[in-house]
Scaffold this motif. Structure first.
Motif, short mmCIF file in Angstrom:
data_model
loop_
_atom_site.label_atom_id
_atom_site.label_comp_id
_atom_site.label_asym_id
_atom_site.label_seq_id
_atom_site.Cartn_x
_atom_site.Cartn_y
_atom_site.Cartn_z
N GLN A 3 3.38 -1.72 8.01
CA GLN A 3 2.56 -0.89 7.18
C GLN A 3 3.35 0.10 6.09
O GLN A 3 4.29 0.14 6.03
CB GLN A 3 2.97 0.20 8.69
CG GLN A 3 1.87 -0.32 9.82
CD GLN A 3 2.53 -1.02 10.94
OE1 GLN A 3 3.45 -0.82 10.87
NE2 GLN A 3 1.50 -2.04 12.36
N ASP A 4 2.09 0.58 5.44
CA ASP A 4 2.22 1.49 4.39
C ASP A 4 3.64 0.55 2.84
O ASP A 4 4.33 1.27 3.14
CB ASP A 4 3.74 2.41 4.58
CG ASP A 4 2.81 3.82 5.98
OD1 ASP A 4 2.03 3.60 5.47
OD2 ASP A 4 3.31 4.34 6.42
N SER A 5 2.39 -0.26 3.73
CA SER A 5 3.18 -1.60 1.92
C SER A 5 2.10 -1.66 1.38
O SER A 5 1.15 -3.01 1.95
CB SER A 5 3.99 -2.69 2.90
OG SER A 5 4.55 -3.81 2.04
N PRO A 6 1.66 -1.37 0.20
CA PRO A 6 0.82 -1.54 -1.00
C PRO A 6 1.13 -2.84 -0.97
O PRO A 6 -0.01 -3.55 -1.47
CB PRO A 6 1.17 -0.59 -1.88
CG PRO A 6 3.06 -0.35 -1.81
CD PRO A 6 2.68 0.01 -0.20
N ILE A 7 2.68 -3.66 -1.67
CA ILE A 7 2.33 -4.91 -1.42
C ILE A 7 1.87 -5.84 -1.13
O ILE A 7 0.87 -7.03 -0.93
CB ILE A 7 4.06 -5.45 -2.23
CG1 ILE A 7 4.47 -4.70 -3.51
CG2 ILE A 7 3.82 -7.16 -2.42
CD1 ILE A 7 5.60 -4.87 -3.63
N TYR A 8 1.63 -5.75 0.12
CA TYR A 8 1.38 -6.42 0.88
C TYR A 8 -0.20 -6.19 1.51
O TYR A 8 -0.87 -7.10 1.50
CB TYR A 8 1.77 -6.09 2.45
CG TYR A 8 1.36 -7.30 4.11
CD1 TYR A 8 1.92 -8.89 3.89
CD2 TYR A 8 0.62 -6.72 5.05
CE1 TYR A 8 1.14 -9.67 5.03
CE2 TYR A 8 -0.25 -7.37 5.79
CZ TYR A 8 0.37 -9.10 5.87
OH TYR A 8 0.05 -9.59 7.33
N ASP A 9 -0.55 -5.36 1.44
CA ASP A 9 -1.84 -4.23 1.47
C ASP A 9 -2.47 -4.96 0.44
O ASP A 9 -3.61 -6.17 0.16
CB ASP A 9 -2.04 -3.57 1.08
CG ASP A 9 -1.65 -2.41 1.83
OD1 ASP A 9 -1.60 -3.33 3.43
OD2 ASP A 9 -1.56 -1.14 2.13
N ARG A 10 -2.39 -5.19 -1.39
CA ARG A 10 -2.52 -5.99 -2.49
C ARG A 10 -2.33 -7.85 -2.02
O ARG A 10 -3.81 -8.34 -2.33
CB ARG A 10 -1.62 -6.24 -2.80
CG ARG A 10 -2.54 -6.37 -5.09
CD ARG A 10 -1.69 -5.85 -5.98
NE ARG A 10 -0.91 -7.11 -6.29
CZ ARG A 10 0.32 -6.53 -6.62
NH1 ARG A 10 0.56 -5.47 -6.78
NH2 ARG A 10 1.15 -7.16 -6.94
N LEU A 11 -1.66 -8.28 -1.75
CA LEU A 11 -1.83 -9.39 -1.17
C LEU A 11 -2.87 -9.83 -0.03
O LEU A 11 -3.55 -10.85 -0.44
CB LEU A 11 -0.44 -10.44 -0.74
CG LEU A 11 0.68 -10.02 -1.69
CD1 LEU A 11 1.78 -10.52 -0.81
CD2 LEU A 11 0.48 -11.18 -2.04
#
Length: 67
Positions: A3-11
């Motif tokens: 949660q709240d991880s822009p890098i993971y969300d982008r991946l």
């Protein structure tokens, strides 16, 4: 999970949610293996499983395999 991880969300946006896909596939394969590994059950020959028999979900430790 992240949660709240822009890098993971982008991946996930670029490649899909690979961990979830892998987890689902592993669960599907596990169900198939359990069905295949289960002994055949013939009518009238029902018996309780012996303790310790059958496939067990244990991981091998890293390193050389015991012989």
């Amino acid at each position: 999970m992240f949660q709240d991880s822009p890098i993971y969300d982008r991946l996930v946006a670029e490649c899909g949610d690979v961990p979830t896909l892998v987890r689902r596939e592993a669960e599907r394969v596990n169900r198939e293996l359990e069905a295949v590994m289960r002994p055949m059950r013939l009518p009238g020959r029902e018996r309780p499983p012996a303790p310790g028999n059958g496939w067990q979900r244990t991981a091998l430790l890293p390193g050389p395999r015991p012989s």
